[in-house]
Design a protein around this motif. Structure first.
Motif, short mmCIF file in Angstrom:
data_model
loop_
_atom_site.label_atom_id
_atom_site.label_comp_id
_atom_site.label_asym_id
_atom_site.label_seq_id
_atom_site.Cartn_x
_atom_site.Cartn_y
_atom_site.Cartn_z
N ARG A 88 89.77 -60.57 31.58
CA ARG A 88 91.05 -61.10 32.09
C ARG A 88 92.04 -61.34 30.95
O ARG A 88 93.24 -61.16 31.12
N LEU A 89 91.53 -61.74 29.80
CA LEU A 89 92.39 -61.97 28.65
C LEU A 89 92.85 -60.66 27.99
O LEU A 89 93.98 -60.56 27.51
N MET A 90 91.96 -59.67 27.97
CA MET A 90 92.27 -58.43 27.27
C MET A 90 92.99 -57.41 28.15
O MET A 90 93.76 -56.58 27.65
N TYR A 91 92.75 -57.46 29.44
CA TYR A 91 93.33 -56.46 30.34
C TYR A 91 94.86 -56.38 30.25
O TYR A 91 95.42 -55.26 30.17
N PRO A 92 95.59 -57.52 30.26
CA PRO A 92 97.05 -57.42 30.18
C PRO A 92 97.54 -56.75 28.90
O PRO A 92 98.56 -56.04 28.93
N LYS A 93 96.83 -56.94 27.80
CA LYS A 93 97.21 -56.28 26.55
C LYS A 93 97.04 -54.77 26.66
O LYS A 93 97.88 -53.99 26.20
N MET A 94 95.93 -54.36 27.27
CA MET A 94 95.71 -52.92 27.47
C MET A 94 96.74 -52.35 28.44
O MET A 94 97.26 -51.25 28.24
N LYS A 95 97.04 -53.11 29.49
CA LYS A 95 98.02 -52.64 30.47
C LYS A 95 99.37 -52.46 29.81
O LYS A 95 100.09 -51.47 30.08
N HIS A 96 99.76 -53.39 28.96
CA HIS A 96 101.04 -53.29 28.25
C HIS A 96 101.07 -52.06 27.36
O HIS A 96 102.10 -51.38 27.25
N ALA A 97 99.92 -51.73 26.75
CA ALA A 97 99.82 -50.56 25.89
C ALA A 97 99.72 -49.27 26.70
O ALA A 97 99.93 -48.17 26.17
N GLY A 98 99.35 -49.39 27.97
CA GLY A 98 99.21 -48.22 28.83
C GLY A 98 97.92 -47.47 28.64
O GLY A 98 97.78 -46.33 29.12
N ALA A 99 96.94 -48.10 27.97
CA ALA A 99 95.66 -47.42 27.73
C ALA A 99 94.61 -48.44 27.34
O ALA A 99 94.91 -49.48 26.76
N GLY A 100 93.36 -48.11 27.65
CA GLY A 100 92.25 -48.97 27.26
C GLY A 100 91.00 -48.63 28.04
O GLY A 100 91.06 -48.02 29.11
N VAL A 101 89.87 -49.03 27.47
CA VAL A 101 88.58 -48.83 28.14
C VAL A 101 87.78 -50.13 28.03
O VAL A 101 87.72 -50.74 26.95
N ILE A 102 87.19 -50.55 29.13
CA ILE A 102 86.32 -51.72 29.15
C ILE A 102 84.94 -51.25 29.61
O ILE A 102 84.81 -50.68 30.69
N VAL A 103 83.93 -51.47 28.77
CA VAL A 103 82.57 -51.11 29.11
C VAL A 103 81.74 -52.38 29.21
O VAL A 103 81.62 -53.13 28.24
N ASN A 104 81.18 -52.62 30.38
CA ASN A 104 80.34 -53.78 30.60
C ASN A 104 78.87 -53.38 30.53
O ASN A 104 78.41 -52.56 31.33
N VAL A 105 78.15 -53.92 29.55
CA VAL A 105 76.71 -53.68 29.45
C VAL A 105 76.03 -54.75 30.30
O VAL A 105 76.02 -55.93 29.95
N ILE A 106 75.46 -54.34 31.42
CA ILE A 106 75.03 -55.30 32.44
C ILE A 106 73.51 -55.40 32.49
O ILE A 106 72.91 -56.24 31.83
N GLY A 107 72.84 -54.56 33.25
CA GLY A 107 71.38 -54.62 33.33
C GLY A 107 70.87 -54.10 34.65
O GLY A 107 71.51 -54.27 35.70
N SER A 108 69.72 -53.46 34.61
CA SER A 108 69.18 -52.79 35.80
C SER A 108 68.62 -53.76 36.83
O SER A 108 68.22 -53.33 37.92
N ALA A 109 68.59 -55.05 36.52
CA ALA A 109 68.18 -56.01 37.55
C ALA A 109 69.14 -56.01 38.72
O ALA A 109 68.80 -56.47 39.81
N ALA A 110 70.35 -55.48 38.51
CA ALA A 110 71.28 -55.32 39.62
C ALA A 110 70.79 -54.25 40.58
O ALA A 110 71.07 -54.31 41.79
#
Length: 253
Positions: A121-143
């Motif tokens: 939530r903190l980083m997304y607006p900065k990426m949106k302003h730049a018009g580019a970005g990638v967010i990778v969430n390392v989660i886990g197979s327990a899902a």
């Protein structure tokens, strides 16, 4: 295959060991500049020195507790703009419903579940302003394979998969991709901790934890997880968003 990551700035949380460290090495090998966040100051110093010596990239380290909102905000302020955010910090303890107390449950979720969400939530607006970005969430197979003996992790990982899919479904309109990686058992300190707890419950002897290491399939090497993370963050995966990829040797199948 050219991944077009040279010169990109990558923030990796939990970057001092395990999968986070493997990701740092993978991105550095591609020429990306790094900002690493973790709680262990000594480990960060060692890793930062190693990366600077082995690769011609910029590396900064940031000691912080990402379970605390003020530390999240401070990290985003000092790191500022990044091209890629890898949310990786956090370890939810194993245990059944009657073994995990409220305080332990909430502390684990504050770091991993809300840590991922808040930093995004903190980083997304900065990426949106730049018009580019990638967010990778390392989660886990327990899902993918909820286990009653890992109930807090199963629930937390499922929440993060839903978060990743929901946000990534429309993020391309902002020039941003949001994806997730669900590692299965991986050869890290975290695996030993979980298996020691299981050995204590099963055998009343945590030193027998190695007897519980599965061999069909065997645990992944952290590099095998990092390779998927690096690829997903690259331009080669430019049309992938709002999904998660499970890397567990087929165990979930």
């Amino acid at each position: 295959m050219e991944l077009e990551l040279a010169g990109k700035k990558v923030l990796i949380t939990g970057g001092s060991k395990g999968i986070g460290l493997a990701c740092a090495l993978g991105f550095a090998a591609q020429g990306a500049n790094l900002a690493l966040a973790a709680r262990d100051v000594a480990a960060l110093k060692v890793v930062t020195k190693q990366l600077r010596n082995d690769f011609d990239v910029e590396v900064t380290s940031h000691s912080c507790d990402l379970g605390r909102p003020e530390h999240q905000a401070a990290l985003v302020d000092v790191v500022d703009q990044v091209d890629i955010l890898v949310n990786n910090a956090g370890a939810i303890p194993g245990g059944s419903l009657d073994q995990i107390g409220d305080d332990e449950w909430r502390a684990a979720w504050d770091l991993k579940v809300f840590g991922y969400i808040s930093l995004t939530r903190l980083m997304y607006p900065k990426m949106k302003h730049a018009g580019a970005g990638v967010i990778v969430n390392v989660i886990g197979s327990a899902a993918d394979r909820p286990n009653p003996e890992y109930v807090a992790g199963a629930a937390g990982n499922s929440a993060l998969v839903g978060f990743t899919r929901a946000l990534g479904a429309k993020s391309l309109s902002d020039g941003i991709r949001v994806v997730g990686v669900n590692p299965g058992l991986t050869l890290t300190d975290r695996l030993e901790t979980l298996l020691r707890q299981q050995a204590s419950d099963r055998f009343d002897n945590q030193d027998r934890w190695e007897e519980l290491i599965p061999n069909n399939p065997e645990p992944a090497d952290p590099d095998q997880i990092a390779d998927v993370v690096v690829f997903l963050a690259s331009e080669r995966a430019g049309h992938i968003s709002g999904t998660t990829i499970t890397v567990d040797g087929g165990a979930s199948a």
